[in-house]
Design a protein around this motif. Structure first.
Motif, PDB file in Angstrom:
ATOM      1  N   ASP A  73      -5.999 -10.044  66.288  1.00  0.00           N
ATOM      2  CA  ASP A  73      -5.126  -9.002  65.752  1.00  0.00           C
ATOM      3  C   ASP A  73      -4.705  -9.329  64.319  1.00  0.00           C
ATOM      4  OD1 ASP A  73      -5.295  -7.573  68.072  1.00  0.00           O
ATOM      5  OD2 ASP A  73      -3.387  -8.296  68.896  1.00  0.00           O
ATOM      6  N   ALA A  74      -4.282 -10.571  64.102  1.00  0.00           N
ATOM      7  CA  ALA A  74      -3.842 -10.978  62.761  1.00  0.00           C
ATOM      8  C   ALA A  74      -5.002 -10.963  61.774  1.00  0.00           C
ATOM      9  CB  ALA A  74      -3.224 -12.379  62.818  1.00  0.00           C
ATOM     10  N   ALA A  75      -6.180 -11.387  62.210  1.00  0.00           N
ATOM     11  CA  ALA A  75      -7.349 -11.409  61.323  1.00  0.00           C
ATOM     12  C   ALA A  75      -7.758  -9.997  60.924  1.00  0.00           C
ATOM     13  CB  ALA A  75      -8.508 -12.134  61.998  1.00  0.00           C
ATOM     14  N   VAL A  76      -7.752  -9.078  61.883  1.00  0.00           N
ATOM     15  CA  VAL A  76      -8.112  -7.685  61.591  1.00  0.00           C
ATOM     16  C   VAL A  76      -7.100  -7.082  60.620  1.00  0.00           C
ATOM     17  CG1 VAL A  76      -8.329  -5.364  62.548  1.00  0.00           C
ATOM     18  CG2 VAL A  76      -9.358  -7.311  63.745  1.00  0.00           C
ATOM     19  N   GLU A  77      -5.818  -7.315  60.873  1.00  0.00           N
ATOM     20  CA  GLU A  77      -4.777  -6.779  59.992  1.00  0.00           C
ATOM     21  C   GLU A  77      -4.967  -7.285  58.565  1.00  0.00           C
ATOM     22  OE1 GLU A  77      -1.386  -6.759  57.537  1.00  0.00           O
ATOM     23  OE2 GLU A  77      -2.036  -8.617  58.502  1.00  0.00           O
ATOM     24  N   THR A  78      -5.299  -8.564  58.422  1.00  0.00           N
ATOM     25  CA  THR A  78      -5.482  -9.142  57.088  1.00  0.00           C
ATOM     26  C   THR A  78      -6.729  -8.583  56.419  1.00  0.00           C
ATOM     27  OG1 THR A  78      -4.445 -11.173  57.902  1.00  0.00           O
ATOM     28  CG2 THR A  78      -5.581 -11.305  55.807  1.00  0.00           C
ATOM     29  N   ARG A  79      -7.803  -8.412  57.185  1.00  0.00           N
ATOM     30  CA  ARG A  79      -9.020  -7.824  56.609  1.00  0.00           C
ATOM     31  C   ARG A  79      -8.771  -6.398  56.141  1.00  0.00           C
ATOM     32  NH1 ARG A  79     -14.837  -9.112  58.888  1.00  0.00           N
ATOM     33  NH2 ARG A  79     -14.363 -10.860  57.499  1.00  0.00           N
ATOM     34  N   MET A  80      -8.009  -5.632  56.888  1.00  0.00           N
ATOM     35  CA  MET A  80      -7.699  -4.268  56.474  1.00  0.00           C
ATOM     36  C   MET A  80      -6.816  -4.272  55.216  1.00  0.00           C
ATOM     37  SD  MET A  80      -9.444  -2.443  58.547  1.00  0.00           S
ATOM     38  CE  MET A  80     -10.605  -3.830  58.708  1.00  0.00           C
ATOM     39  N   ARG A  81      -5.927  -5.239  55.147  1.00  0.00           N
ATOM     40  CA  ARG A  81      -5.083  -5.347  53.938  1.00  0.00           C
ATOM     41  C   ARG A  81      -5.930  -5.673  52.721  1.00  0.00           C
ATOM     42  NH1 ARG A  81      -2.151  -9.924  52.659  1.00  0.00           N
ATOM     43  NH2 ARG A  81      -2.196 -10.603  54.850  1.00  0.00           N
ATOM     44  N   ARG A  82      -6.945  -6.485  52.921  1.00  0.00           N
ATOM     45  CA  ARG A  82      -7.845  -6.809  51.816  1.00  0.00           C
ATOM     46  C   ARG A  82      -8.553  -5.557  51.305  1.00  0.00           C
ATOM     47  NH1 ARG A  82     -13.413 -10.372  52.205  1.00  0.00           N
ATOM     48  NH2 ARG A  82     -13.647 -10.820  49.972  1.00  0.00           N
ATOM     49  N   GLN A  83      -8.860  -4.629  52.205  1.00  0.00           N
ATOM     50  CA  GLN A  83      -9.591  -3.427  51.821  1.00  0.00           C
ATOM     51  C   GLN A  83      -8.777  -2.493  50.931  1.00  0.00           C
ATOM     52  OE1 GLN A  83     -11.280  -1.481  55.236  1.00  0.00           O
ATOM     53  NE2 GLN A  83     -12.454  -3.278  55.873  1.00  0.00           N
ATOM     54  N   GLU A  84      -7.475  -2.714  50.828  1.00  0.00           N
ATOM     55  CA  GLU A  84      -6.666  -1.906  49.921  1.00  0.00           C
ATOM     56  C   GLU A  84      -7.146  -2.039  48.482  1.00  0.00           C
ATOM     57  OE1 GLU A  84      -2.644  -3.115  50.556  1.00  0.00           O
ATOM     58  OE2 GLU A  84      -2.605  -2.463  52.655  1.00  0.00           O
ATOM     59  N   ALA A  85      -7.820  -3.159  48.188  1.00  0.00           N
ATOM     60  CA  ALA A  85      -8.341  -3.378  46.832  1.00  0.00           C
ATOM     61  C   ALA A  85      -9.414  -2.368  46.453  1.00  0.00           C
ATOM     62  CB  ALA A  85      -8.897  -4.798  46.718  1.00  0.00           C
ATOM     63  N   LEU A  86     -10.034  -1.726  47.443  1.00  0.00           N
ATOM     64  CA  LEU A  86     -11.061  -0.722  47.155  1.00  0.00           C
ATOM     65  C   LEU A  86     -10.503   0.446  46.345  1.00  0.00           C
ATOM     66  CD1 LEU A  86     -12.850  -0.544  50.635  1.00  0.00           C
ATOM     67  CD2 LEU A  86     -13.747  -1.616  48.548  1.00  0.00           C
ATOM     68  N   TYR A  87      -9.192   0.631  46.383  1.00  0.00           N
ATOM     69  CA  TYR A  87      -8.565   1.771  45.715  1.00  0.00           C
ATOM     70  C   TYR A  87      -7.819   1.346  44.449  1.00  0.00           C
ATOM     71  CZ  TYR A  87      -9.782   3.303  50.336  1.00  0.00           C
ATOM     72  OH  TYR A  87     -10.501   3.551  51.485  1.00  0.00           O
ATOM     73  N   ASP A  88      -8.046   0.105  44.039  1.00  0.00           N
ATOM     74  CA  ASP A  88      -7.440  -0.417  42.815  1.00  0.00           C
ATOM     75  C   ASP A  88      -8.304   0.017  41.629  1.00  0.00           C
ATOM     76  OD1 ASP A  88      -6.633  -1.935  40.607  1.00  0.00           O
ATOM     77  OD2 ASP A  88      -6.144  -3.696  41.824  1.00  0.00           O
ATOM     78  N   PRO A  89      -7.761   0.815  40.695  1.00  0.00           N
ATOM     79  CA  PRO A  89      -8.578   1.303  39.577  1.00  0.00           C
ATOM     80  C   PRO A  89      -9.068   0.203  38.644  1.00  0.00           C
ATOM     81  CG  PRO A  89      -6.268   1.836  39.236  1.00  0.00           C
ATOM     82  CD  PRO A  89      -6.379   1.323  40.647  1.00  0.00           C
ATOM     83  N   GLY A  90      -8.522  -0.995  38.770  1.00  0.00           N
ATOM     84  CA  GLY A  90      -8.949  -2.099  37.915  1.00  0.00           C
ATOM     85  C   GLY A  90     -10.074  -2.929  38.496  1.00  0.00           C
ATOM     86  N   LYS A  91     -10.603  -2.526  39.660  1.00  0.00           N
ATOM     87  CA  LYS A  91     -11.641  -3.307  40.321  1.00  0.00           C
ATOM     88  C   LYS A  91     -12.892  -2.472  40.568  1.00  0.00           C
ATOM     89  CE  LYS A  91      -8.238  -6.155  42.803  1.00  0.00           C
ATOM     90  NZ  LYS A  91      -8.371  -7.342  41.929  1.00  0.00           N
ATOM     91  N   THR A  92     -14.034  -3.145  40.637  1.00  0.00           N
ATOM     92  CA  THR A  92     -15.289  -2.489  41.018  1.00  0.00           C
ATOM     93  C   THR A  92     -15.969  -3.309  42.109  1.00  0.00           C
ATOM     94  OG1 THR A  92     -16.552  -3.674  39.300  1.00  0.00           O
ATOM     95  CG2 THR A  92     -15.670  -1.494  38.729  1.00  0.00           C
ATOM     96  N   PHE A  93     -16.696  -2.601  42.972  1.00  0.00           N
ATOM     97  CA  PHE A  93     -17.389  -3.230  44.100  1.00  0.00           C
ATOM     98  C   PHE A  93     -18.824  -2.727  44.112  1.00  0.00           C
ATOM     99  CE2 PHE A  93     -12.925  -2.947  44.945  1.00  0.00           C
ATOM    100  CZ  PHE A  93     -12.604  -4.195  45.471  1.00  0.00           C
ATOM    101  N   ARG A  94     -19.763  -3.643  44.025  1.00  0.00           N
ATOM    102  CA  ARG A  94     -21.184  -3.300  44.030  1.00  0.00           C
ATOM    103  C   ARG A  94     -21.844  -4.095  45.156  1.00  0.00           C
ATOM    104  NH1 ARG A  94     -23.683  -4.357  38.378  1.00  0.00           N
ATOM    105  NH2 ARG A  94     -25.268  -2.902  39.162  1.00  0.00           N
ATOM    106  N   PHE A  95     -22.262  -3.390  46.195  1.00  0.00           N
ATOM    107  CA  PHE A  95     -22.802  -4.062  47.375  1.00  0.00           C
ATOM    108  C   PHE A  95     -24.210  -3.578  47.694  1.00  0.00           C
ATOM    109  CE2 PHE A  95     -18.564  -5.503  47.954  1.00  0.00           C
ATOM    110  CZ  PHE A  95     -18.681  -6.660  48.715  1.00  0.00           C
TER     111      PHE A  95
END
Length: 282
Positions: A149-171
């Protein structure tokens, strides 16, 4: 900091202290000869600070033992190797949450992340249900506390960075990851839906490498590149943190070559949609 790394650093410090004593010098004497603060000498001797190659060269010459310079450089190289290799057994001893918190911090401190995944969906794009299965399975495989539960919550919190206009993600994701199913079919369907909807979003470049693509170089393993300062590679037994310029340039070239064979935009959506349609939801 890993126990192996700290033990090796203390061993290097003990050797420095031994060589200084053999030369008949006090710590303050060596500090005066090198132009350092006495506290720097103390920290290196006591394993509290990692010396540079230049520090070790200066130490060898200050004690008038240039013959030990190569030995000290060798000890430092071994120390750096332990710092690069991070055992999963140690990292996950208390469960997955701690490592996920590290991932959050790395993402917060990075403006551009590039990644390659071979057979699973990147953690940045996982649904909570897909991530839960991954964490549960890994905990069972490694025999560690499940802390899911804690690991999933933290991973989802990390995904908030996807909406940060100062970041880019290329996968880049190999098409196999769309079909390899570590989870129930309904969870996989939801996961593919999320991936489909991420294609074309601002600041996210998602490329799918098709099964039949011609590659300048095949993909040996997954890896993530953080800006131009760090590459993280996962193996079954350990995680490698590579910071050397040559290592980073090599992985950048591997990523660029693979990116040439990927499909983007509508063609990528078609590949994801085809995998989604192949699921038997009856």
């Amino acid at each position: 900091m890993s126990t192996d790394f700290q033990t090796a650093r203390e061993a290097l410090g003990a050797r420095l202290r031994e060589l200084r004593a053999e030369a008949g010098l006090e710590g303050k004497d060596l500090a005066a000869k090198t132009g350092w603060q006495p506290s720097k000498v103390s920290r290196m001797q006591n394993g509290k600070q990692t010396p540079t190659r230049e520090d070790l060269t200066a130490w060898a010459h200050a004690i008038e033992r240039p013959d030990v310079e190569a030995e000290l450089h060798g000890l430092l190289a071994g120390l750096e190797m332990k710092q690069r290799h991070r055992s999963w057994r140690r990292q996950l001893a208390g469960g997955h949450r701690g490592r996920q918190e590290i991932a959050v911090r790395q993402t917060e401190n990075t403006k551009a992340i590039r990644g390659l995944e071979i057979s699973r969906i990147p953690g940045m794009f996982q649904t909570p249900e897909y991530a839960r299965v991954i964490f549960d399975s890994n905990a069972e495989f490694r025999g560690i506390p499940p802390t899911t539960d804690a690991a999933v919550e933290t991973r989802m919190r990390r995904q908030e960075a996807l909406y940060d206009p100062g970041k880019t993600f290329r996968f880049l994701v190999c098409e196999a990851a769309l079909y390899h199913r570590p989870c129930p079919v309904d969870v996989m369907a939801e996961q593919l839906d999320r991936l489909y909807n991420l294609v074309g979003q601002k600041r996210i470049e998602l490329g799918i490498i098709p099964f039949g693509a011609q590659l300048r170089r095949t993909a040996p393993h997954a890896f993530w590149i953080y800006d131009r300062r760090l590459v993280i590679v996962e193996t079954i037994s350990e995680e490698l943190w590579l910071t050397g310029d040559e290592d980073i340039q090599l992985y950048e070239r591997a990523w660029d070559w693979l990116a040439e064979s990927a499909e983007y935009g509508p063609p990528a959506r078609r590949l994801i949609g085809r995998a989604r349609a192949s699921l038997d939801l009856t």
